[in-house]
Design an enzyme around this catalytic site. Structure first.
Site, PDB file in Angstrom:
ATOM      1  CG  PHE A   1       3.161 -31.539  23.393  1.00 20.70           C
ATOM      2  CD1 PHE A   1       3.003 -30.551  24.050  1.00 20.70           C
ATOM      3  CD2 PHE A   1       3.243 -31.372  21.907  1.00 20.70           C
ATOM      4  CE1 PHE A   1       3.397 -29.214  23.683  1.00 20.70           C
ATOM      5  CE2 PHE A   1       3.462 -30.182  21.328  1.00 20.70           C
ATOM      6  CZ  PHE A   1       3.572 -29.019  22.193  1.00 20.70           C
TER       7      PHE A   1
ATOM      8  NE  ARG B   1       0.270 -33.408  12.828  1.00 21.94           N
ATOM      9  CZ  ARG B   1       0.509 -32.351  13.960  1.00 21.94           C
ATOM     10  NH1 ARG B   1       0.739 -31.054  13.655  1.00 21.94           N
ATOM     11  NH2 ARG B   1       0.095 -32.848  15.152  1.00 21.94           N
TER      12      ARG B   1
ATOM     13  CG  ASP C   1      -2.134 -22.016   6.585  1.00 23.82           C
ATOM     14  OD1 ASP C   1      -1.811 -23.290   6.652  1.00 23.82           O
ATOM     15  OD2 ASP C   1      -1.873 -21.220   6.966  1.00 23.82           O
ATOM     16  CE  LYS C   2      -6.586 -26.596  10.362  1.00 26.24           C
ATOM     17  NZ  LYS C   2      -6.769 -25.577  11.571  1.00 26.24           N
ATOM     18  CB  THR C   3      -3.616 -22.215  11.236  1.00 25.73           C
ATOM     19  OG1 THR C   3      -3.961 -23.412  11.490  1.00 25.73           O
ATOM     20  CG2 THR C   3      -3.836 -21.659  12.597  1.00 25.73           C
TER      21      THR C   3
END
EC number: 7.6.2.1
Length: 1362
Positions: free
Chosen positions: A530, A819, A390-392
């Site tokens: 958004f 995504r 994962d990144k975050t």
């Protein structure tokens, strides 16, 4: 426990304050139970589970056979003792685990909760809460069950919750009660509440709830915004009341817990196969001996039937053979001893404790140690080929800082003096008493612009203080705490706060700020939400003067298209700034505004109200309304936010890549953010040949993009290799390429494998025939990366496209999937597991990573900012990504090495022990007579040989931990499964059989004609048994001494203690004392004393030991001399370094660096396109909730990155995979390198054996450049071999990774002296190593070097080494 389960629900009906009504539906109570046993069920259930293991069932079957006297020549206790020991140890382990589960369950079930019973609040345990009860929650309390929020002490029936336990997000979320119940705040009013809820049945969807409240003949719709789920924590709310809808196992938290997949290692699976083979081998041996028994009984045994008749049930030789078969199955069963399985579990447990105790994996900042949450996967850590991250919060800290900004064409944030080591931080306190003291900014020009009243700067920060969904909590006067759902939202609002525009508070219709010390309240007219398509958000506010203005912030790619044409000049300048910020890996965002007249606002407000109330296509109508108003805006500027990487992430990725581990990033963030992080952590570099973007929306477009990517890879690979080959023509003898390879050198062309291109041949040989697509992709040279979006990935994961996606992605050095949903993360992991048959590891920190963590062979959870759900689902956990390299390269590699050595030795000693019975069968009439005393058979695997092999399996090392990190290529034997496989197994079996032959026939031959000193013959059964048993114990003890590479106190105590215990126990068992007490059990009375007093017996034992061990010593020495492994080379080099004394040399002032080349004309060059770092969440925003009184923040914004540009790659081309068969090639550019000398060194071979595990391919030689004092070249004929390709012991791992060359060579090959750089490096041959270790001199390796025409200092140092 045996109650019939109710049928599955179609809908749930709950009536408040009516337990009698609700109980008729048999809803689950709020008591949870994760334990497996209780006192009554533990023994039968646990034994049932254990006997589901094939091995335990097999030994139980043997025990039953041993109870039949006609076929058993061994006592029953020889099997039941070890079986009972194994079952007991496993049962104790299971009981301990279940005890802690019971303890955890009791802790949760006994929490106190206030339940409304008969009009008053009473304290009840959670386990006693029932569906339909009304519960009171207070601030900071956990939610006991899934509740329908009825009322709250906050206005509008609001309450704030933290959902870290559910979805990993630490930010607060808001929930609101139904308006009709929000006034029922008093317990008396709630006691009379009798509303009925009809809703969906229990399910695991955390973000959805559908139901209806019926009360007072009216119905009210219920959504997820009205629900408080179990596991949440109430925050910033004094108290609230809720109605229990789902309890206990029906809650969404428990519905999501699921069953963890049972994970087995590849060694476990191999052992199961080998055990089946051994059992087949055992049956074959039994049949051979049974046939022998039939023949012997027919031909020989029949001759003395008259005085030695068969036993009662036996009436012919065939039945005797049948019984003999089962007897030998019992006797020979020790080829698979039951102690093997318990020993494996003990070793794994020890390895797990080493991980838990590792101080270098302890994070002092968060006071968190590494934790091995399983004990079954440790050796699998040494075989990982693919890491899915994962990144975050995993690669990044999930902490945003306001770094730079562009306002009206002027860029701010650059340091005034870039060379200043400690830049001066701005002090905002004199200017702004409300400033955040933790905010850091260094450019005083921006602060001056605010102070002088620049209108654009003021409007810029006014926008940041108004256009957001952050919530503010003022604990005391001036002490503000911002609660943002996204860290970057908080960073932007905090920046505005420090520069004088302080967001103070909000209501559903107003926003209050303090602007330059003056309090201003704006009317909030609308929030334009958004989503992923809009990529922007806006607010429409009315200032105190009555002017209406729209403020908008969003991704520059969409916002710049909606500007007024008069913005061209400032837009051009701002675009340049955006490119600069994106190139630095910062998260960028564009800001704009638009003034609205009253007429424009009224007209748009009416259309917006109509769209908002539409029953069909509501989202499309709202999007059209938003699009209408967000036009002709005026550009204010742009922001740049930095999301700092975790400490050591680039270095960790570099080192893991050098270990031939491929890292894929699977993130929910948008493409630009993920790409920025890729550059920050050096997964993507400016030196990459090409970065491919896969973004098709249809199956056909994705297929075409993947095919174009593959064709481009092959084309660039051929072009690159063709240019190299053409450039190398004519340079073969005098020229050296950038990696130190000399063209045309024998055997030096396969190093690293990364230079091997498609169809490339040296020396002008013809091109090979075209290879299949899979081979073409495997043989790709060059560095490629692929970035694929979630909608494209959905098509790529379809069955007919899996192969194309895998072949394309696996040919790339870096893969980033953007995504992606949690389900897609798991699908990608499963795809690689299925297609590549490789060991996978998934690492993440949030609840959205759980499916990926559970799908991978190994799941690692990071205890970070997003709760502990990922940790709870993981197999291993720690707090920093950088600890992953130590977990794999040290603990994983050691665990794999130890387990392999343990298994090899274990199978060897047991075949040596058991096969003696087989040979003895040919000399005892195939009567199933045992060679050894039955007590020796029982104790051999439990006492005499168990502890030494356990010590080796727990403590052994080949190189120290820091060497494992400095030499990542040492990790590759595990990936290639070199240390224990079917071939190694058969080698161990062959050695064991050879040892058994020696142990039987040498004593048999010697003792058959030997006599005692008094002339009495020694050829009796008991003397032979004692001699053979003693020789066996001594031989296997000597063998483990040779196998042990790292000696500790435990090794010495266990090895010599076990050997001593054998003699002590043997003399005790053969004593007259035990014989007098149990005359029928101890038949070897006095045998040990009489046998071991004979010199011929000790000579026999010594002879058998020498015949067994000397060939092993000779083979190992020749293997070390002719085909050393990389671990051997590393060890010997360090020994030589310790022995030699280097003369003080002059520092040449030049550092060793890799020769990474920048590819000209590549596509996707860094900085060539703008990268917006503003990432939006998957779901819609919460502007509608705020304007309706439901104060919310934006959904999670993904993280951006901090990247710095480098002219050369951190991670150079990886060695080709184990299935790759590339033509001989070299990599790097050809250059004369006039200021370098050449030192011939052995590279890491393309064959995996040199990378720490191969026993096949010798270390080839290659040339490596070394600094010299002058430009004189040393001819190739005088180069010397250097066995250890390593940096100095003091060189950090980060330097190792940075200096690796594109040929795949692990580390720089010259070492620095303690006093400075050696003038010409130092040279060393394998003969030098042997001389330093054993005093042997290899004359051939000295022949040419003695007359070396190189610099004097080099010759002098070389002579000192010799």
């Amino acid at each position: 426990m045996f109650r019939k389960r109710p049928p599955p629900e179609e809908e749930r009906r709950v009536r408040a304050n009516d337990r009698e009504y609700n109980e008729k539906f048999q809803y689950a109570s709020n008591c949870i139970m994760t334990s497996k046993y209780n006192i009554i069920t533990f023994l039968p259930v646990n034994l049932f589970e254990q006997f589901q293991e094939v091995a335990n069932t097999y030994f139980l079957f043997l025990l039953i056979l041993q109870l039949i006297p006609q076929i058993s020549s061994l006592s029953w206790f020889t099997t039941i003792v070890p079986l009972a020991l194994v079952l007991s140890i496993t049962a104790v382990k299971d009981a301990t685990d279940d005890y802690f589960r019971h303890k955890s369950d009791n802790q949760v079930n006994n929490r106190q909760s206030q339940v409304l019973i008969r009009g008053s609040l009473q304290n009840e345990k959670w386990m006693n809460v029932r569906v339909g009860d009304i519960i009171k929650l207070e601030n900071n309390q956990f939610v006991a069950a899934d509740l329908l929020l009825l009322s709250s002490t906050e206005p509008h029936g609001l309450c704030y919750i933290e959902t870290a336990e559910l979805d990993g997000e630490t930010n607060m979320k808001v929930r609101q009660s139904v308006s009709v119940t929000s006034e029922l705040g008093d317990p008396n009013n709630l006691a009379s509440f009798d509303g009925e809820v009809v809703c969906e049945p229990p399910n695991n969807k955390l973000d959805r709830f559908s139901g209806t409240l019926y009360w007072r003949e009216k119905k009210y719709s219920l959504t997820n915004q009205n629900m408080l789920l179990r596991g949440c924590v109430l925050r910033n709310t004094e108290a609230c009341y809720g109605l229990v809808i789902f309890a206990g196992p029906d809650t969404k938290l428990m519905q999501n817990s699921g069953r963890t997949k049972f994970k087995r290692t590849s060694i476990d699976r191999l052992m199961n196969t080998l055990v089946l083979w051994i059992f087949g081998f055992l049956v074959c041996m039994g049949m051979i001996l049974a046939v022998g028994n039939a023949g012997w009984e027919k031909e020989v045994g029949s001759l003395f039937q008259s005085y030695l008749a068969w036993d009662t049930p036996v009436n012919n030789f065939l039945f005797s053979a049948f019984l003999s078969f089962w007897s030998y199955v019992i006797i020979l069963n020790t080829v698979v001893p039951i102690s093997l399985y318990v020993s494996v579990e003990v070793i794994r447990l020890g390895h797990s404790y080493f991980i838990n105790w590792d101080q270098q994996m302890f994070c002092s900042q968060c006071n968190t140690a590494a934790e091995a949450r399983t004990t079954t996967l440790n050796e699998e850590l040494g075989q990982v080929e693919y890491i899915f991250s994962d990144k975050t919060g995993t690669l990044t800290q999930n902490i945003m800082t306001f770094n730079k900004c562009s306002i009206n064409g002027q860029s701010y944030g650059d340091l005034t003096d870039p060379l200043e080591t400690q830049p001066k931080r701005l002090d905002f306190s004199p200017f702004n008493p409300l400033a955040d003291p933790d905010f850091c900014f260094y450019d005083d020009k921006l602060l001056e612009s605010v102070k002088v009243g620049d209108s654009c700067t003021h409007e810029f920060f006014r926008l940041l203080s108004l256009c957001h969904t952050v919530m503010s909590e003022e604990k005391s006067e001036g002490e503000l705490v911002y609660k943002a759902q996204s860290p970057d939202e908080g960073a932007l609002v905090t920046a505005a706060r420090n520069f004088g525009f302080v967001f103070r508070s909000r209501t559903p219709g107003t926003i209050t700020t303090t602007e330059m010390g003056r309090t201003v309240t704006y009317s909030l007219l609308a929030i334009l939400d958004f989503n992923n398509i809009r990529k922007r958000m806006s607010v429409i506010v009315r200032n105190p003067e009555g002017r209406i203005r729209l403020y908008c912030k969003g991704a520059d790619t969409v916002l710049l298209e909606r500007l007024h044409p008069c913005n061209q000049e400032v837009m051009s300048i701002t675009s340049d700034h955006l490119n600069e910020y994106a190139a630095d890996g910062l998260r960028t965002l564009a800001l704009a505004y638009r003034d609205l007249s009253e007429d424009e606002w009224e007209a748009w407000s009416e259309s917006h109200r109509f769209a908002d109330k539409a029953t069909d296509c509501r989202e499309d109508r709202l999007a059209a309304a938003y699009e209408e108003i967000e036009q002709n805006m005026m550009l204010l500027g742009a922001t740049a936010i930095e999301d700092k990487l975790q400490e050591g992430v680039p270095e960790t990725i570099a080192v893991l890549s050098l270990a031939n581990i491929k890292i894929w990033v699977l993130t929910g963030d948008k493409q630009e953010t993920a790409v920025n992080i890729g550059y920050s952590c050096k997964m993507l570099t400016d030196d990459m040949t090409e970065v491919f973007i896969i973004s098709g929306h249809t199956v056909q477009s994705v297929r075409q993009e993947l095919r174009r990517a593959r064709e481009r890879m092959i084309e660039l690979s051929r072009t690159r290799d063709g240019v190299k080959e053409e450039g190398m023509q004519g340079w073969r003898e005098p020229c050296f390429n950038g990696n130190g390879f000399k063209e045309g050198q024998e055997g030096g062309d396969t190093a690293g494998g990364s230079g091997g291109g498609v169809g490339k041949q040296l020396h002008g040989s013809p091109l090979p025939p075209p290879l299949p697509l899979s081979n073409l992709m495997d043989n790709i040279s060059g560095e490629f990366a692929i970035v694929i979006n979630g909608h494209s990935l959905a098509h790529a994961l379809e069955a007919d496209m899996e192969a194309e996606f895998v072949s394309t992605a696996c040919a790339c050095k870096a893969v980033i999937c953007c995504r992606v949903t949690p389900l897609q993360k798991a699908q990608v992991v499963e795809l690689i597991k299925k297609r590549k048959k490789a060991v996978t590891l998934a690492i993440g920190d949030g609840a959205n990573d759980i499916s990926m963590i559970k799908s991978a062979h190994i799941g690692v959870g990071i205890s970070g900012q997003e709760g502990i759900q990922a940790v709870l689902a993981s197999d291993y956990s720690f707090s920093q990504f950088r600890f992953l390299q130590r977990l794999l390269l040290v603990h994983g590699r050691w665990s794999y090495l130890r387990m392999c050595r343990f298994l090899c030795y274990f199978f060897y000693k047991n075949f040596a022990f058991t096969m003696v019975h087989f040979w003895f069968g040919f000399f005892c009439g195939f009567s199933a007579q045992t060679v050894y005393d039955q007590y020796f058979i029982t104790l051999f695997n439990i006492v005499y040989t168990s502890l030494p092999v356990l010590a080796m399996g727990i403590f052994d090392q080949d190189v120290p931990d820091h060497r494992s990190l400095e030499y990542p290529k040492l990790y590759e034997p595990g990936q290639l499964n070199l240390l224990f496989n079917k071939r190694e197994f058969f080698i161990c079996i062959a050695q064991g059989i050879y040892t058994s032959v020696v142990l039987f026939f040498v004593p048999y031959a010697v003792l058959s004609n030997a006599t005692q000193s008094n002339g009495v013959p020694l050829a009796d059964y008991q003397t032979f048994a004692v001699t053979t048993a003693t020789a066996l114990v001594i031989v296997v003890s000597v063998q483990i001494v040779l196998d042990t590479g790292f000696w500790t106190v435990f090794n010495h105590v266990f090895v010599w203690g076990s050997l001593g215990s054998y003699f002590i126990i043997m003399f005790a068992l053969h004593s007259q004392t035990l014989f007098r007490i149990f005359p029928n059990q101890f038949h070897f009375v006095g045998s040990a004393q009489s046998t071991l007093l004979q010199p011929v017996v000790w000579l026999t034992i010594a002879l058998a030991t020498a015949i067994c061990i000397v060939p092993v010593l000779a083979f190992r020495f020749l293997k070390l001399d002719l085909k050393p492994q990389l671990s051997d080379t590393v060890r010997y080099t360090q020994l030589v370094r310790q022995k030699r004394r280097k003369p003080p040399g002059r520092n040449t002032g030049s550092a060793w660096r890799g020769t990474g080349s920048v590819s000209e004309g590549r596509l996707g060059a860094r900085g060539g396109s703008r990268r917006s770092g503003y990432a939006f969440a998957h779901q819609e925003g919460f502007g509608e909730l705020i304007t309706s009184g439901k104060n919310m923040r934006l959904s999670s914004l993904a993280l951006a990155s901090f990247a710095s540009r480098h002219s050369s790659s951190w991670i150079d081309t990886l060695r080709r995979k184990k299935h790759t068969h590339t033509p001989p090639s070299t990599s790097g550019e050809c250059s004369p390198a006039p200021s370098f000398i050449s030192v011939s060194v052995p590279p890491l071979s393309n064959s995996s054996s040199i990378l720490g595990g191969s026993q096949e391919t010798p270390i080839e030689e290659e040339t490596v450049a070394a600094p010299a004092q002058n430009t004189q070249m040393i001819p190739a004929s005088v180069t010397q071999t250097l066995p250890a390709l390593a940096p100095d012991a003091e060189a950090p791992a980060s330097q190792v990774s940075a200096q690796a060359t594109s040929s795949g060579v692990l580390t720089p090959t010259a070492s620095k002296s303690q006093g400075g750089d050696s003038p010409g490096g130092w040279t060393l041959s394998l003969g030098t190593v042997q001389e330093a270790l054993f005093g042997w001199k290899v004359i051939a390796s000295r022949a040419s070097s003695s007359n070396s025409p190189g610099p004097t200092s080099i010759a002098k140092e070389t002579n000192q080494i010799k």
